[in-house]
Design a protein around this motif. Structure first.
Motif, mmCIF file in Angstrom:
data_model
loop_
_atom_site.group_PDB
_atom_site.id
_atom_site.type_symbol
_atom_site.label_atom_id
_atom_site.label_comp_id
_atom_site.label_asym_id
_atom_site.label_seq_id
_atom_site.Cartn_x
_atom_site.Cartn_y
_atom_site.Cartn_z
ATOM 1 N N HIS A 119 1.017 -1.116 -0.023
ATOM 2 C CA HIS A 119 0.255 -0.064 0.042
ATOM 3 C C HIS A 119 0.989 1.276 -0.043
ATOM 4 O O HIS A 119 1.854 1.446 0.848
ATOM 5 N N ASN A 140 -4.206 -0.396 5.863
ATOM 6 C CA ASN A 140 -3.169 -1.429 5.512
ATOM 7 C C ASN A 140 -2.047 -1.475 6.396
ATOM 8 O O ASN A 140 -1.691 -2.722 6.703
ATOM 9 N N PRO A 174 -4.564 -3.695 -0.577
ATOM 10 C CA PRO A 174 -6.082 -2.958 -0.809
ATOM 11 C C PRO A 174 -6.864 -3.911 -2.124
ATOM 12 O O PRO A 174 -6.226 -4.383 -2.681
ATOM 13 N N ASN A 184 -7.299 -7.801 3.313
ATOM 14 C CA ASN A 184 -7.894 -6.767 2.525
ATOM 15 C C ASN A 184 -8.499 -5.714 2.804
ATOM 16 O O ASN A 184 -9.303 -5.872 3.890
ATOM 17 N N THR A 185 -8.393 -4.597 2.295
ATOM 18 C CA THR A 185 -9.147 -3.475 2.519
ATOM 19 C C THR A 185 -9.991 -3.272 1.238
ATOM 20 O O THR A 185 -9.589 -3.516 0.033
ATOM 21 N N SER A 186 -11.296 -2.726 1.378
ATOM 22 C CA SER A 186 -12.056 -2.373 0.106
ATOM 23 C C SER A 186 -13.108 -1.260 0.285
ATOM 24 O O SER A 186 -13.420 -0.943 1.321
#
Length: 203
Positions: A9, A16, A81, A129-131
């Motif tokens: 990231h 993150n 991400p 994960n990020t979303s």
């Protein structure tokens, strides 16, 4: 015990980065020697050149070191991400260059053609994960491509069956309290992954 933590990231103040710090911290508390890579901070070169592709090709020092770390890791944690249902290009390039034939997987010729098999002895893998997409949309409309990518196309293909994944969303509108809760979830998930690996080893 060795664990490999890989972060992709570009923003050092991101969720993150906080997730990666939390993962590394809990692994150290559980007795692991942690190797931590922030691919953006290290300016990892994601470009796989043609000369690198042959199994016996000579790798540059950086890639050779990453390959050795991957081979030696009892645990792997990946943090990134969700960008268009994919990892950032720098992480995809890391996979291309490091999860290579002879390191992460092998292939043998047989009467029915080429048979491929995983080579990693890694006992557990965790993907965080990020979303900005809701879980309902991600799973029911988009089909959660990152789940398939990491669990089936990468880790299980390379011999790692004990794979855990969690996606946190929606980050942009999240509150500080939600983020703190997500960090606690990440810590618990990594802990469960280690415990599940220990349980499997005792059977």
């Amino acid at each position: 015990m060795k664990a490999l933590v890989v972060l992709a990231h570009p923003n050092a103040g991101s969720l993150n980065h906080a997730l990666a710090t939390e993962a590394a911290s809990v692994l150290e508390e559980l007795g692991f020697s942690v190797i931590f890579h922030d691919l953006y901070a290290e300016r990892f070169d994601p470009i796989l050149e043609h000369r690198e592709i042959p199994r016996d090709a000579l790798q540059d020092t950086v890639v050779a070191d990453h390959c050795a770390e991957l081979r030696a890791a009892e645990g792997i944690v990946i943090i990134h991400p969700n960008w268009w249902g994919q990892p950032p290009a720098i992480l995809k390039g890391w996979v291309d260059r490091v999860f290579r034939a002879g390191v992460a997987y092998g292939n043998e010729d047989s009467a029915g053609g080429t048979v491929e098999h995983g080579l990693l002895s890694t006992e557990f893998a965790v993907v965080l994960n990020t979303s900005e997409t809701s879980r309902d949309v991600e799973e029911n409309i988009l089909g959660d491509p990152l789940e398939t990518l990491w669990k089936n196309c990468i880790f299980r293909f390379c011999g790692v069956k004990n794979v855990h994944r969690r996606s946190f969303s929606i980050v942009m509108t999240s509150t500080p309290e939600e983020r703190e809760g997500w960090l606690r979830e990440a810590r618990a998930l990594v802990t469960r992954a280690v415990e599940s690996a220990q349980d499997l080893n005792q059977k």
